[in-house]
Design an enzyme around this catalytic site. Structure first.
Site, PDB file in Angstrom:
ATOM      1  N   ASP A  98       0.861  -1.181   0.000  1.00 59.69           N
ATOM      2  CA  ASP A  98       0.000   0.000   0.000  1.00 59.69           C
ATOM      3  C   ASP A  98       0.906   1.243   0.000  1.00 59.69           C
ATOM      4  OD1 ASP A  98      -2.238   1.642   0.400  1.00 59.69           O
ATOM      5  OD2 ASP A  98      -2.397   1.190   2.516  1.00 59.69           O
ATOM      6  N   LYS A 126      -1.226  -1.741  -4.519  1.00 60.29           N
ATOM      7  CA  LYS A 126      -1.961  -0.476  -4.710  1.00 60.29           C
ATOM      8  C   LYS A 126      -0.922   0.597  -5.030  1.00 60.29           C
ATOM      9  CE  LYS A 126      -4.687  -0.729  -0.762  1.00 60.29           C
ATOM     10  NZ  LYS A 126      -5.720  -0.264   0.181  1.00 60.29           N
TER      11      LYS A 126
HETATM   12  P1  5GP Z   1       1.814  -0.388   3.835  1.00 55.71           P
HETATM   13  O1  5GP Z   1       2.876  -0.359   4.877  1.00 55.71           O
HETATM   14  O2  5GP Z   1       2.304  -0.735   2.461  1.00 55.71           O
HETATM   15  O3  5GP Z   1       0.994   0.874   3.838  1.00 55.71           O
HETATM   16  O4  5GP Z   1       0.749  -1.443   4.293  1.00 55.71           O
HETATM   17  C1  5GP Z   1       0.921  -2.770   4.186  1.00 55.71           C
HETATM   18  C2  5GP Z   1      -0.018  -3.508   5.110  1.00 55.71           C
HETATM   19  O5  5GP Z   1      -1.218  -2.763   5.373  1.00 55.71           O
HETATM   20  C3  5GP Z   1      -0.458  -4.759   4.445  1.00 55.71           C
HETATM   21  O6  5GP Z   1       0.436  -5.821   4.710  1.00 55.71           O
HETATM   22  C4  5GP Z   1      -1.830  -4.969   5.045  1.00 55.71           C
HETATM   23  O7  5GP Z   1      -1.738  -5.675   6.253  1.00 55.71           O
HETATM   24  C5  5GP Z   1      -2.357  -3.580   5.316  1.00 55.71           C
HETATM   25  N1  5GP Z   1      -3.223  -3.105   4.227  1.00 55.71           N
HETATM   26  C6  5GP Z   1      -2.945  -2.180   3.288  1.00 55.71           C
HETATM   27  N2  5GP Z   1      -3.974  -2.007   2.441  1.00 55.71           N
HETATM   28  C7  5GP Z   1      -4.933  -2.858   2.848  1.00 55.71           C
HETATM   29  C8  5GP Z   1      -6.255  -3.188   2.352  1.00 55.71           C
HETATM   30  O8  5GP Z   1      -6.782  -2.672   1.345  1.00 55.71           O
HETATM   31  N3  5GP Z   1      -6.921  -4.148   3.046  1.00 55.71           N
HETATM   32  C9  5GP Z   1      -6.423  -4.769   4.147  1.00 55.71           C
HETATM   33  N4  5GP Z   1      -7.173  -5.677   4.738  1.00 55.71           N
HETATM   34  N5  5GP Z   1      -5.181  -4.495   4.623  1.00 55.71           N
HETATM   35  C10 5GP Z   1      -4.455  -3.556   3.984  1.00 55.71           C
END
Ligand code: 5GP
Length: 169
Positions: A98, A126
């Site tokens: 994300d 994403k």
């Molecule tokens: P980042 O550090 O890249 O922002 O987030 C990664 C983590 O956030 C992922 O491993 C996941 O656990 C959570 N996450 C990010 N986007 C989503 C989403 O659309 N749905 C869910 N359930 N978890 C998300």
């Protein structure tokens, strides 16, 4: 209500394809797959069942989300022993990339253990949400900026057991 975004069949077909791509890359060299708990667990099981090469499985647990909001602060809740990583081919299996903060943290943590090689494989990506400059080496599906659940992904610990990926309406 959950609106289906990616069906179980589409997910499993793509995972099978990806497992073949990885096997082509690593052949019979041993690969340590690191599953990030809890979200990547369904993905890891499906990928490893299909993977024809020599695979080991390790687990890591990090957290940064509460409900559907990222706290931006990544915490390691379950670590991994350096002897399982050093001089080995390693693949980190993520559920979703994300903002990229989690991946950046994980990549740094594992790189410090001096693996022979390190690649990142994610079920979902994403890309438009990225806040740090990091990319996965392989991703199964690129999705738009939606909060998704199912196939291991939760909303406050719910919906992980859905066999498909959906959006909470
Ligand atoms: P980042 O550090 O890249 O922002 O987030 C990664 C983590 O956030 C992922 O491993 C996941 O656990 C959570 N996450 C990010 N986007 C989503 C989403 O659309 N749905 C869910 N359930 N978890 C998300």
């Amino acid at each position: 209500m959950i609106k289906k975004l990616i069906s179980e069949k589409e997910i499993n077909t793509r995972i099978k394809e990806l497992s073949n791509e990885l096997y082509t890359e690593y052949g019979n060299e041993e690969v340590v797959f690191i599953c990030t708990l809890k979200g990547a667990v369904f993905f890891a099981c499906e990928l490893l069942k299909k993977y024809k090469g020599d695979a080991r499985l390790e687990f890591l647990r990090v957290s940064s989300y509460s409900g559907d909001k990222s706290s931006g602060k990544v915490e390691l809740n379950l670590s991994i022993s350096e002897k399982n990583i050093k001089d080995k081919h390693v693949i980190i299996l993520e559920d979703i990339v994300d903002t990229g903060h989690t991946l950046k943290f994980l990549k740094g943590y594992i790189s410090d253990m001096k693996p022979k090689s390190l690649k990142i494989v994610t079920l979902l990506d994403k890309k438009e949400r990225r806040e740090v400059d990091i990319e996965a080496d392989y991703s199964c599906f690129e999705i738009e900026d939606l909060f998704v659940v199912g196939y291991g992904l939760d909303y406050d610990q719910k919906y992980r057991n859905l066999p498909y990926i959906g959006v909470v309406k």
